[in-house]
Design a protein around this motif. Structure first.
Motif, PDB file in Angstrom:
ATOM      1  N   LYS A  25      12.135  35.817  30.702  1.00 30.59           N
ATOM      2  CA  LYS A  25      12.152  34.708  31.835  1.00 30.59           C
ATOM      3  C   LYS A  25      12.973  35.252  32.814  1.00 30.59           C
ATOM      4  CE  LYS A  25      13.259  31.104  28.025  1.00 30.59           C
ATOM      5  NZ  LYS A  25      14.615  31.185  27.137  1.00 30.59           N
ATOM      6  N   CYS A  26      12.729  36.783  33.147  1.00 30.73           N
ATOM      7  CA  CYS A  26      12.992  37.229  34.283  1.00 30.73           C
ATOM      8  C   CYS A  26      12.582  36.644  35.524  1.00 30.73           C
ATOM      9  CB  CYS A  26      13.029  38.870  34.194  1.00 30.73           C
ATOM     10  SG  CYS A  26      11.058  39.115  34.336  1.00 30.73           S
ATOM     11  N   GLU A  27      13.056  37.007  36.798  1.00 31.32           N
ATOM     12  CA  GLU A  27      12.622  36.495  37.826  1.00 31.32           C
ATOM     13  C   GLU A  27      11.244  37.472  38.376  1.00 31.32           C
ATOM     14  OE1 GLU A  27      13.842  34.168  40.229  1.00 31.32           O
ATOM     15  OE2 GLU A  27      15.375  33.459  39.013  1.00 31.32           O
ATOM     16  N   LEU A  28      10.698  37.208  38.930  1.00 38.95           N
ATOM     17  CA  LEU A  28       9.260  37.723  39.461  1.00 38.95           C
ATOM     18  C   LEU A  28       9.115  37.389  40.755  1.00 38.95           C
ATOM     19  CD1 LEU A  28       6.896  38.018  36.609  1.00 38.95           C
ATOM     20  CD2 LEU A  28       8.460  39.608  37.338  1.00 38.95           C
ATOM     21  N   THR A  29       8.743  38.189  41.668  1.00 40.27           N
ATOM     22  CA  THR A  29       8.465  37.772  43.049  1.00 40.27           C
ATOM     23  C   THR A  29       7.110  38.320  43.672  1.00 40.27           C
ATOM     24  OG1 THR A  29      10.817  37.956  43.706  1.00 40.27           O
ATOM     25  CG2 THR A  29       9.258  38.040  45.545  1.00 40.27           C
ATOM     26  N   VAL A  72      20.113  43.394  32.662  1.00 36.84           N
ATOM     27  CA  VAL A  72      19.922  45.057  32.315  1.00 36.84           C
ATOM     28  C   VAL A  72      19.766  45.489  33.788  1.00 36.84           C
ATOM     29  CG1 VAL A  72      17.064  44.550  32.602  1.00 36.84           C
ATOM     30  CG2 VAL A  72      18.453  46.639  31.110  1.00 36.84           C
ATOM     31  N   PHE A  73      19.559  44.738  34.975  1.00 34.43           N
ATOM     32  CA  PHE A  73      19.237  45.564  36.232  1.00 34.43           C
ATOM     33  C   PHE A  73      20.616  45.424  37.005  1.00 34.43           C
ATOM     34  CE2 PHE A  73      14.934  43.349  35.293  1.00 34.43           C
ATOM     35  CZ  PHE A  73      14.568  44.780  34.958  1.00 34.43           C
ATOM     36  N   VAL A  74      21.430  46.299  36.481  1.00 32.32           N
ATOM     37  CA  VAL A  74      22.967  46.128  36.861  1.00 32.32           C
ATOM     38  C   VAL A  74      23.104  46.720  38.326  1.00 32.32           C
ATOM     39  CG1 VAL A  74      24.150  46.487  34.594  1.00 32.32           C
ATOM     40  CG2 VAL A  74      23.548  48.421  35.780  1.00 32.32           C
ATOM     41  N   GLU A  75      22.220  47.270  38.731  1.00 33.13           N
ATOM     42  CA  GLU A  75      22.269  47.963  40.158  1.00 33.13           C
ATOM     43  C   GLU A  75      22.460  46.607  41.179  1.00 33.13           C
ATOM     44  OE1 GLU A  75      19.943  50.938  42.987  1.00 33.13           O
ATOM     45  OE2 GLU A  75      18.645  49.213  42.215  1.00 33.13           O
ATOM     46  N   ASP A  76      21.678  45.589  40.891  1.00 29.37           N
ATOM     47  CA  ASP A  76      22.053  44.698  42.005  1.00 29.37           C
ATOM     48  C   ASP A  76      23.392  43.910  42.011  1.00 29.37           C
ATOM     49  OD1 ASP A  76      19.278  44.716  42.766  1.00 29.37           O
ATOM     50  OD2 ASP A  76      18.621  43.913  40.981  1.00 29.37           O
ATOM     51  N   ALA A  77      24.233  44.129  40.899  1.00 27.63           N
ATOM     52  CA  ALA A  77      25.594  43.301  41.040  1.00 27.63           C
ATOM     53  C   ALA A  77      26.579  44.139  41.700  1.00 27.63           C
ATOM     54  CB  ALA A  77      25.984  43.058  39.668  1.00 27.63           C
ATOM     55  N   LYS A 250       7.504  45.557  34.342  1.00 28.66           N
ATOM     56  CA  LYS A 250       6.661  44.044  34.204  1.00 28.66           C
ATOM     57  C   LYS A 250       7.756  43.131  34.752  1.00 28.66           C
ATOM     58  CE  LYS A 250       3.835  45.592  30.242  1.00 28.66           C
ATOM     59  NZ  LYS A 250       3.846  45.540  28.781  1.00 28.66           N
ATOM     60  N   ALA A 251       8.945  43.440  34.569  1.00 27.56           N
ATOM     61  CA  ALA A 251      10.016  42.448  35.128  1.00 27.56           C
ATOM     62  C   ALA A 251      10.421  42.758  36.495  1.00 27.56           C
ATOM     63  CB  ALA A 251      11.236  42.585  34.138  1.00 27.56           C
ATOM     64  N   GLU A 252       9.712  43.752  37.053  1.00 28.19           N
ATOM     65  CA  GLU A 252       9.928  44.084  38.512  1.00 28.19           C
ATOM     66  C   GLU A 252      11.242  44.857  38.736  1.00 28.19           C
ATOM     67  OE1 GLU A 252       8.783  40.620  40.866  1.00 28.19           O
ATOM     68  OE2 GLU A 252       8.524  41.873  42.729  1.00 28.19           O
ATOM     69  N   GLY A 253      11.545  45.722  37.691  1.00 25.82           N
ATOM     70  CA  GLY A 253      12.598  46.559  37.566  1.00 25.82           C
ATOM     71  C   GLY A 253      12.064  48.158  37.451  1.00 25.82           C
ATOM     72  N   ALA A 254      12.805  48.841  38.289  1.00 25.90           N
ATOM     73  CA  ALA A 254      12.707  50.422  38.282  1.00 25.90           C
ATOM     74  C   ALA A 254      13.783  51.251  37.600  1.00 25.90           C
ATOM     75  CB  ALA A 254      11.995  50.660  39.644  1.00 25.90           C
ATOM     76  N   THR A 256      16.239  52.976  39.376  1.00 26.94           N
ATOM     77  CA  THR A 256      17.754  52.804  39.998  1.00 26.94           C
ATOM     78  C   THR A 256      18.315  51.446  39.321  1.00 26.94           C
ATOM     79  OG1 THR A 256      16.926  51.615  41.989  1.00 26.94           O
ATOM     80  CG2 THR A 256      17.113  54.047  42.192  1.00 26.94           C
ATOM     81  N   CYS A 257      17.478  50.483  39.251  1.00 28.35           N
ATOM     82  CA  CYS A 257      18.113  49.333  38.860  1.00 28.35           C
ATOM     83  C   CYS A 257      19.119  49.036  37.472  1.00 28.35           C
ATOM     84  CB  CYS A 257      17.061  47.906  38.474  1.00 28.35           C
ATOM     85  SG  CYS A 257      15.493  48.290  39.419  1.00 28.35           S
ATOM     86  N   CYS A 258      18.777  50.072  36.550  1.00 26.02           N
ATOM     87  CA  CYS A 258      19.323  49.980  35.363  1.00 26.02           C
ATOM     88  C   CYS A 258      20.654  50.731  35.310  1.00 26.02           C
ATOM     89  CB  CYS A 258      18.490  50.638  34.447  1.00 26.02           C
ATOM     90  SG  CYS A 258      16.977  49.568  34.190  1.00 26.02           S
TER      91      CYS A 258
HETATM   92  C1  CIR Z   1      14.630  40.624  39.827  1.00 26.48           C
HETATM   93  O1  CIR Z   1      13.622  39.765  40.343  1.00 26.48           O
HETATM   94  O2  CIR Z   1      15.565  40.173  40.078  1.00 26.48           O
HETATM   95  C2  CIR Z   1      14.432  41.282  38.619  1.00 26.48           C
HETATM   96  N1  CIR Z   1      13.429  40.762  37.927  1.00 26.48           N
HETATM   97  C3  CIR Z   1      14.103  42.713  38.930  1.00 26.48           C
HETATM   98  C4  CIR Z   1      15.434  43.272  39.522  1.00 26.48           C
HETATM   99  C5  CIR Z   1      15.016  44.726  40.030  1.00 26.48           C
HETATM  100  N2  CIR Z   1      16.312  45.198  40.557  1.00 26.48           N
HETATM  101  C6  CIR Z   1      16.027  46.346  41.473  1.00 26.48           C
HETATM  102  O3  CIR Z   1      14.916  46.978  41.743  1.00 26.48           O
HETATM  103  N3  CIR Z   1      17.333  46.662  41.895  1.00 26.48           N
END
Ligand code: CIR
Length: 264
Positions: A25-29, A72-77, A250-254, A256-258
Motif C-alpha cells: 500500500k506504499c505511496e507511488l508518484t 522501511v524508508f527511514v531516511e525520509d523521517a 517497485k515501491a519507489e525506494g532506493a 539511501t532510503c533504507c
Molecule cells: C514514497 O513514495 O514515499 C515511498 N514509496 C518511497 C520513498 C523513497 N524514499 C527515498 O527515496 N528517500
C-alpha cells in the motif's frame, strides 16, 4: 550517556526499520503499481542490513510498523548531521506518523530540531556537501522547509539551497554524494552545472535509477542491478558493496532510503 559511549566499537550507527507487511500500500508518484513481494523485499532488506554491518556499522533495527506502509524508508523521517538531527515532516500525509518512532530512536545520539507545518520535508530530498544543504523542491518538500532549515541550522553554520526536482521523486533519486567532492548524477533529471566545484560521475543512460548510493566513510552501498554505472564508479577507485534492491524499487525506494547514518 554520550553517543560515543553507546557505540565505542564503531564509527557509524545505522538506524533501519524492517519492511512493513503493508508495503503493497506504499505511496507511488512516478511508478505504476505492481505486485511487491513482502518476502523478497524482506530478504533483500536483510542483505542490506548485513552489508551495513559488514562495513562496520552498528545497526539499530526498528520493528516493522503494520500501519505505516512506507516506514522501511527511514531516511525520509530525519536528517542527521554531526552536530544535531532534524526530525522532518514528510510530504505524504500517510507517512507523517513515521517520525514518532524515529524521534525516539535518534534521541540518544543527537540534539533534535523539529520541522513544523506548513513546512513539509522528506529526507530523500536532501544532499549535503560539507556545510551546504541542497534541498529538492519536489512533490514532498517545500519552500517553507528551506526557510525553517536555514533558520534552525544557521547557528551550526549551514547554508540551505533549493533545487527544483520535477522528473523524479526526490533530489537523491537524481544525485548523491559518493566521495569527497564527487557526485553521482543522472543528467536526465538534474543539471550538473548546479554543482560547479564537484567532480561529476554520470549514470549510464540505460540505468534510470542508478544515481542513488549510500556513502559511509569511504564505503559505498550500491544496487547490484546497475552494473554499467557501478563499473564507472569503480573506475574512479571507489569502493562498492553491491546489494540487490529490486523489490523495494517497485515501491519507489532506493538504497539511501533504507537507513539513517549517524557518525559516532
Ligand atoms: C514514497 O513514495 O514515499 C515511498 N514509496 C518511497 C520513498 C523513497 N524514499 C527515498 O527515496 N528517500
Amino acid at each position: 550517556m554520550s553517543h560515543s559511549m553507546l557505540n565505542s566499537m564503531s564509527n557509524y550507527t545505522a538506524i533501519t526499520r524492517k519492511v512493513s507487511p503493508a508495503i503493497e500500500k506504499c505511496e507511488l508518484t512516478h511508478l505504476v503499481r505492481e505486485p511487491i513481494s513482502f518476502e523478497v523485499a524482506t530478504q533483500q532488506h536483510t542483505a542490506y542490513v548485513e552489508c551495513l554491518k559488514s562495513i562496520g556499522c552498528d545497526v539499530v533495527s526498528l520493528e516493522a510498523e503494520a500501519d505505516l506502509p512506507d516506514s522501511v524508508f527511514v531516511e525520509d523521517a530525519a536528517l542527521v548531521l554531526d552536530e544535531v538531527a532534524v526530525i522532518t515532516r514528510p510530504g505524504a500525509v500517510s507517512r507523517q506518523a513515521e517520525v514518532n518512532t524515529i524521534r525516539v530512536a535518534l534521541k540518544p545520539y543527537r540534539e533534535l530540531i523539529e520541522i513544523e507545518a506548513p513546512a513539509t520535508l522528506d529526507g530523500g530530498d536532501i544532499v549535503r556537501i560539507d556545510k551546504t544543504i541542497y534541498l529538492g523542491l519536489s512533490t514532498r518538500s517545500n519552500q517553507a522547509a528551506i526557510d525553517q532549515l536555514a533558520e534552525r541550522l544557521r547557528p551550526y553554520n549551514y547554508t540551505v539551497k533549493g533545487i527544483e526536482v520535477k522528473d523524479c521523486l526526490h533530489l537523491k533519486s537524481a544525485v548523491s554524494i559518493v566521495g569527497k567532492d564527487i557526485l553521482l548524477l543522472n543528467p536526465a533529471w538534474i543539471d550538473a552545472s548546479l554543482f560547479p566545484n564537484m567532480t561529476i560521475i554520470e549514470t549510464d543512460p540505460s540505468e534510470d535509477f542508478a544515481a542513488n548510493a549510500v556513502l559511509i566513510g569511504e564505503d559505498i552501498i550500491y544496487p547490484e542491478e546497475f552494473p554499467k554505472t557501478a563499473a564507472k564508479l569503480r573506475a574512479h577507485g571507489l569502493k562498492l558493496h553491491t546489494v540487490l534492491a529490486t523489490e523495494l524499487a517497485k515501491a519507489e525506494g532506493a538504497v539511501t532510503c533504507c537507513s539513517l547514518i549517524i557518525k559516532n
